[in-house]
Design an enzyme around this catalytic site. Structure first.
Site, PDB file in Angstrom:
ATOM      1  N   ALA A  22      32.034 -38.293 -29.933  1.00 22.48           N
ATOM      2  CA  ALA A  22      31.908 -37.145 -30.842  1.00 22.48           C
ATOM      3  C   ALA A  22      30.898 -37.390 -31.955  1.00 22.48           C
ATOM      4  O   ALA A  22      31.110 -36.980 -33.093  1.00 22.48           O
ATOM      5  CB  ALA A  22      33.273 -36.799 -31.428  1.00 22.48           C
ATOM      6  N   TYR A 163      24.584 -38.643 -11.779  1.00 22.32           N
ATOM      7  CA  TYR A 163      25.266 -37.832 -12.796  1.00 22.32           C
ATOM      8  C   TYR A 163      26.209 -36.835 -12.135  1.00 22.32           C
ATOM      9  O   TYR A 163      27.376 -36.704 -12.534  1.00 22.32           O
ATOM     10  CB  TYR A 163      24.232 -37.089 -13.640  1.00 22.32           C
ATOM     11  CG  TYR A 163      24.831 -36.186 -14.697  1.00 22.32           C
ATOM     12  CD1 TYR A 163      25.476 -36.722 -15.805  1.00 22.32           C
ATOM     13  CD2 TYR A 163      24.756 -34.799 -14.578  1.00 22.32           C
ATOM     14  CE1 TYR A 163      26.039 -35.902 -16.776  1.00 22.32           C
ATOM     15  CE2 TYR A 163      25.301 -33.968 -15.544  1.00 22.32           C
ATOM     16  CZ  TYR A 163      25.946 -34.530 -16.641  1.00 22.32           C
ATOM     17  OH  TYR A 163      26.515 -33.710 -17.603  1.00 22.32           O
TER      18      TYR A 163
END
Length: 289
Positions: A22, A163
């Site tokens: 975050a 990914y």
């Protein structure tokens, strides 16, 4: 008419949420929304200095703790620091990076995005009271799980293939976790979300010309990180369906959150069980289920 927004978040007073990664973008927006709704938020990150700046900008109770998902030793140390939490949001991730490995020898994207979060969830599950939210991506549609070569040791490396594999793995993990919770008669929930096309810093590590292309797309097409975080916040706080997957309303790209579909590969129960067993072997973490 608008859709579900931060003003619709139920009061989170007395609840604790853990948000990985975050320091910016979706993770920071998620942490801010939860804290401002009354939650105690633990930001679990590699860059504590940057995360402290985010924490200082949020009106609410926010703690910063060290967590490197590319190092299982760090994952275990962080897990030992947690007494309890209501919500675990597995948000952190790397995208389309050049081929490299984690501290434990895993391909960086599967190791960080999936295996690190798998281990973290398993280590914390008995202390999570409500739900686990895994942040996936619309790129999971092009993902393929290679159980014989999860770490890209025997095939030509593809940055975006790796990914996409990691994001598909997160959906398979979510579905298998919910299945096991149900069989254990647990009230806990496993959920997934994706941001659609949101302007974040995740593409800044691709280290090639695609950064410029993505940057142009961010300016012309992408929605804000605050909007991109809404599906995650919705999955973390709203009344949801067990195992639900949430994303933007407009073609999975933009808009307010709703229940969205996932690929047939993400619903493959056999692959989900095999991936779970492989992840337990690789990480050495066995779930209490």
């Amino acid at each position: 008419m608008g859709g579900w927004n931060v003003s619709d978040i139920p009061d989170q007073t007395g609840r604790t949420a853990i948000v990985t990664g975050a320091t910016s973008g979706l993770g920071a927006a998620t942490a801010r929304a939860l804290a401002e709704a009354g939650a105690r938020v633990i930001i679990a990150v590699r860059n504590q200095v940057k995360a402290q700046g985010v924490a200082n900008s949020i009106a609410g109770e926010v703690q910063v703790r060290s967590l490197d998902l590319a190092d299982l030793g760090s994952v275990r140390a962080f897990a030992e620091s947690v007494d309890r939490a209501d919500i675990l949001i597995n948000n952190a991730g790397v995208m389309a990076v050049p081929k490299s490995t984690t501290a434990d020898g895993f391909e960086m994207q599967i190791g960080t995005n999936f295996l690190g979060h798998f281990a973290l969830t398993g280590l914390l599950l008995d202390r999570i009271t409500d739900r686990v939210v895994n942040v996936s991506s619309i790129t999971h549609y092009i993902g393929r799980i290679d159980l014989d070569d999860l770490n890209w040791e025997h095939r030509a490396y593809s940055r975006f293939g790796a990914y996409a594999q990691s994001k598909l793995a997160l959906l398979l993990f979510t579905n298998e976790l919910q299945r096991r919770l149900r069989l254990a008669d647990s009230p806990k929930l496993a959920l997934a979300a994706h941001p659609g096309y949101a302007a974040t810093e995740i593409s800044s590590k691709t280290q090639n010309f695609l950064e410029q292309l993505v940057g142009l797309g961010n300016r012309l097409v992408a929605q804000s990180a605050d909007m991109g975080a809404l599906p995650t916040v919705y999955a973390a706080t709203a009344e949801v369906e067990p195992g639900g997957y949430y994303g933007p309303e407009w073609f999975d790209w933009r808009g307010f959150p709703k229940r969205v579909g996932e690929s047939a590969a993400a619903r493959d129960e056999k692959t989900a069980r095999q991936l779970w067993e492989l992840a337990e072997q690789l990480t050495g973490v066995n779930f209490p289920l």
